[in-house]
Enzyme design. Structure first.
Site, PDB file in Angstrom:
ATOM      1  N   TYR A   1      51.705  96.059  79.840  1.00 17.63           N
ATOM      2  CA  TYR A   1      52.185  95.391  78.623  1.00 17.63           C
ATOM      3  C   TYR A   1      53.332  96.188  78.000  1.00 17.63           C
ATOM      4  O   TYR A   1      54.369  95.633  77.628  1.00 17.63           O
ATOM      5  CB  TYR A   1      51.011  95.260  77.651  1.00 17.63           C
TER       6      TYR A   1
ATOM      7  N   SER B   1      57.237  94.040  70.596  1.00 14.06           N
ATOM      8  CA  SER B   1      55.937  94.617  70.224  1.00 14.06           C
ATOM      9  C   SER B   1      56.142  96.044  69.745  1.00 14.06           C
ATOM     10  O   SER B   1      57.181  96.652  70.018  1.00 14.06           O
ATOM     11  CB  SER B   1      55.038  94.619  71.475  1.00 14.06           C
TER      12      SER B   1
HETATM   13  P1  NAP Z   1      47.993  84.428  71.653  1.00 10.95           P
HETATM   14  O1  NAP Z   1      47.328  83.772  70.508  1.00 10.95           O
HETATM   15  O2  NAP Z   1      47.161  84.836  72.832  1.00 10.95           O
HETATM   16  O3  NAP Z   1      49.191  83.489  72.109  1.00 10.95           O
HETATM   17  C1  NAP Z   1      49.818  83.601  73.342  1.00 10.95           C
HETATM   18  C2  NAP Z   1      50.384  82.250  73.702  1.00 10.95           C
HETATM   19  O4  NAP Z   1      51.149  82.374  74.931  1.00 10.95           O
HETATM   20  C3  NAP Z   1      49.301  81.217  73.960  1.00 10.95           C
HETATM   21  O5  NAP Z   1      49.668  80.015  73.336  1.00 10.95           O
HETATM   22  C4  NAP Z   1      49.308  81.069  75.479  1.00 10.95           C
HETATM   23  O6  NAP Z   1      48.915  79.816  75.938  1.00 10.95           O
HETATM   24  C5  NAP Z   1      50.791  81.272  75.757  1.00 10.95           C
HETATM   25  N1  NAP Z   1      51.045  81.573  77.155  1.00 10.95           N
HETATM   26  C6  NAP Z   1      50.564  82.611  77.870  1.00 10.95           C
HETATM   27  N2  NAP Z   1      50.990  82.518  79.153  1.00 10.95           N
HETATM   28  C7  NAP Z   1      51.744  81.391  79.234  1.00 10.95           C
HETATM   29  C8  NAP Z   1      52.452  80.765  80.277  1.00 10.95           C
HETATM   30  N3  NAP Z   1      52.444  81.268  81.527  1.00 10.95           N
HETATM   31  N4  NAP Z   1      53.169  79.632  80.006  1.00 10.95           N
HETATM   32  C9  NAP Z   1      53.170  79.121  78.749  1.00 10.95           C
HETATM   33  N5  NAP Z   1      52.492  79.658  77.721  1.00 10.95           N
HETATM   34  C10 NAP Z   1      51.792  80.782  77.963  1.00 10.95           C
HETATM   35  O7  NAP Z   1      48.702  85.759  71.171  1.00 10.95           O
HETATM   36  P2  NAP Z   1      49.790  86.086  70.031  1.00 10.95           P
HETATM   37  O8  NAP Z   1      49.343  87.305  69.386  1.00 10.95           O
HETATM   38  O9  NAP Z   1      50.126  84.874  69.222  1.00 10.95           O
HETATM   39  O10 NAP Z   1      51.001  86.471  70.984  1.00 10.95           O
HETATM   40  C11 NAP Z   1      52.273  85.829  70.956  1.00 10.95           C
HETATM   41  C12 NAP Z   1      53.320  86.847  71.372  1.00 10.95           C
HETATM   42  O11 NAP Z   1      53.351  87.891  70.409  1.00 10.95           O
HETATM   43  C13 NAP Z   1      53.050  87.534  72.711  1.00 10.95           C
HETATM   44  O12 NAP Z   1      54.272  87.723  73.394  1.00 10.95           O
HETATM   45  C14 NAP Z   1      52.459  88.863  72.296  1.00 10.95           C
HETATM   46  O13 NAP Z   1      52.652  89.863  73.267  1.00 10.95           O
HETATM   47  C15 NAP Z   1      53.274  89.139  71.057  1.00 10.95           C
HETATM   48  N6  NAP Z   1      52.722  90.126  70.140  1.00 10.95           N
HETATM   49  C16 NAP Z   1      51.515  89.959  69.535  1.00 10.95           C
HETATM   50  C17 NAP Z   1      51.069  90.894  68.623  1.00 10.95           C
HETATM   51  C18 NAP Z   1      49.769  90.794  67.907  1.00 10.95           C
HETATM   52  O14 NAP Z   1      49.316  91.799  67.311  1.00 10.95           O
HETATM   53  N7  NAP Z   1      49.115  89.631  67.898  1.00 10.95           N
HETATM   54  C19 NAP Z   1      51.863  91.987  68.333  1.00 10.95           C
HETATM   55  C20 NAP Z   1      53.072  92.154  68.995  1.00 10.95           C
HETATM   56  C21 NAP Z   1      53.505  91.204  69.882  1.00 10.95           C
HETATM   57  P3  NAP Z   1      47.464  79.522  76.628  1.00 10.95           P
HETATM   58  O15 NAP Z   1      46.645  78.998  75.503  1.00 10.95           O
HETATM   59  O16 NAP Z   1      47.755  78.516  77.684  1.00 10.95           O
HETATM   60  O17 NAP Z   1      46.964  80.831  77.173  1.00 10.95           O
HETATM   61  C1  GCO Z   2      46.894  96.433  71.867  1.00 10.14           C
HETATM   62  C2  GCO Z   2      47.404  95.211  71.204  1.00 10.14           C
HETATM   63  C3  GCO Z   2      48.900  95.308  71.061  1.00 10.14           C
HETATM   64  C4  GCO Z   2      49.394  94.281  70.091  1.00 10.14           C
HETATM   65  C5  GCO Z   2      50.840  94.286  69.792  1.00 10.14           C
HETATM   66  C6  GCO Z   2      51.278  95.452  68.982  1.00 10.14           C
HETATM   67  O1  GCO Z   2      46.056  96.326  72.753  1.00 10.14           O
HETATM   68  O2  GCO Z   2      47.295  97.505  71.425  1.00 10.14           O
HETATM   69  O3  GCO Z   2      47.023  94.010  71.796  1.00 10.14           O
HETATM   70  O4  GCO Z   2      49.546  95.408  72.245  1.00 10.14           O
HETATM   71  O5  GCO Z   2      48.983  93.001  70.442  1.00 10.14           O
HETATM   72  O6  GCO Z   2      51.658  93.995  70.883  1.00 10.14           O
HETATM   73  O7  GCO Z   2      52.586  95.269  68.518  1.00 10.14           O
END
Ligand code: NAP
Ligand code: GCO
Length: 262
Positions: free
Chosen positions: A159, A146
């Site tokens: 986080y 992230s």
């Molecule tokens: P999301 O749509 O909320 O997806 C998260 C996924 O993780 C969901 O499918 C959720 O399943 C699953 N999950 C959570 N806890 C779990 C568990 N205990 N066992 C199995 N599956 C589990 O969010 P996303 O943005 O795609 O996030 C995916 C990854 O990218 C995360 O690690 C997040 O921190 C990272 N990320 C996101 C962003 C952003 O801006 N979106 C940026 C940087 C990093 P359920 O449906 O069962 O909850």
């Molecule tokens: C927040 C966001 C972030 C992003 C992501 C950024 O509250 O600032 O949810 O944490 O999801 O991880 O890279």
């Protein structure tokens, strides 16, 4: 150079938390690059819908139902996949959650849940998959990091601690396992429009404008923006790349940012 360097044909990938958002886009993208895809989820219905959607796009897809925070389930699931389905050649540690509150108010239960899901779980899944990769002397692990692997922000102490931790877990596993021909790297997504941050894009939320103005590319990322880096890190093209985090963030981490209006 041939594009076959990026082909994932004959490879099997396990994507944790892969039914939606970034996990789904990566599962879909690696599948289109030729991989057989195993999607992990903790909800059977969501998993079934996801597999149907992937198969409708011609991807060889299956599911692995387990909660990444349950060590026994992780161990059982990995053993089952490796012994009855086939080797996990590529692991994507994607499942993650966020709990937002000022640090002075964040409940310990939320802290523990975030650390368990976003840091301890990727360690556990890597450990059990890694044991098989070490024996085979081959493997790829991609950890989803992230911006908060590098930056602090109000309300996201747990986080940020976990995402800083997964960056260092990436480097440490690379240090320990690179000589087994296992490449462990990370992808650091910028602000990507997924369910984890839907509220930020709601009408009137100042964070929406702030994120767009703070991002040199001038927009939110889409989950599909991450596919190129994922294919690279999953493929032979990255065989001498180890312990790196590729930030796919529209330039946010490279820039001090611009004022809202110029
Ligand atoms: P999301 O749509 O909320 O997806 C998260 C996924 O993780 C969901 O499918 C959720 O399943 C699953 N999950 C959570 N806890 C779990 C568990 N205990 N066992 C199995 N599956 C589990 O969010 P996303 O943005 O795609 O996030 C995916 C990854 O990218 C995360 O690690 C997040 O921190 C990272 N990320 C996101 C962003 C952003 O801006 N979106 C940026 C940087 C990093 P359920 O449906 O069962 O909850
Ligand atoms: C927040 C966001 C972030 C992003 C992501 C950024 O509250 O600032 O949810 O944490 O999801 O991880 O890279």
């Amino acid at each position: 150079m041939s594009l076959s360097l990026f082909s994932l044909s004959g490879k099997r990938v396990l994507v944790t938390g892969g039914t939606q958002g970034i996990g789904y886009a990566i599962a879909n993208g690696l599948g289109k690059a030729g991989a057989t895809v195993l999607v992990n989820a903790r909800n059977q219905e969501k998993l079934n819908q996801c597999i149907t959607a992937l198969r409708s796009e011609g991807i060889d897809a299956g599911g692995a139902l387990f909660d990444v925070t349950n060590a026994e389930s992780v161990k059982e699931a990995i053993t089952h996949i490796e012994t009855t389905i086939g080797p996990i050649d590529i692991l994507v540690n994607n499942a993650g959650i966020i709990r937002r509150a000022p640090a002075e108010e964040l409940p310990e239960a939320d802290w523990n849940e975030v650390i368990l899901t976003n840091l301890t779980a990727p360690f556990m899944v890597s450990k059990y998959v890694g044991q098989h990769m070490i024996k085979r002397k081959s493997g790829k692990i991609i950890n989803i990091c992230s911006l908060m692997s590098e930056l602090g922000r109000d309300t996201v102490s747990a986080y940020a601690a976990a995402k800083g931790g997964i960056k260092m877990l990436t480097r440490n596993l690379a240090t320990e396992w690179a000589h087994h021909n296992i490449q462990i790297n990370g992808i650091g997504p910028g602000y990507i429009a997924t369910p984890i941050n839907t509220s930020y894009r709601e009408e009137g939320n100042p964070l929406n404008d702030y994120i767009i103005s703070r991002t040199p590319a001038g927009r939110w990322g889409s989950p599909e923006d991450l596919v190129g880096a994922a294919v690279f890190l999953a493929s032979e093209a990255s065989d001498f790349v180890n312990g790196q985090i590729i930030y796919v963030d529209g330039g946010l981490l490279t820039s001090f940012g611009k004022p809202f209006k110029q």
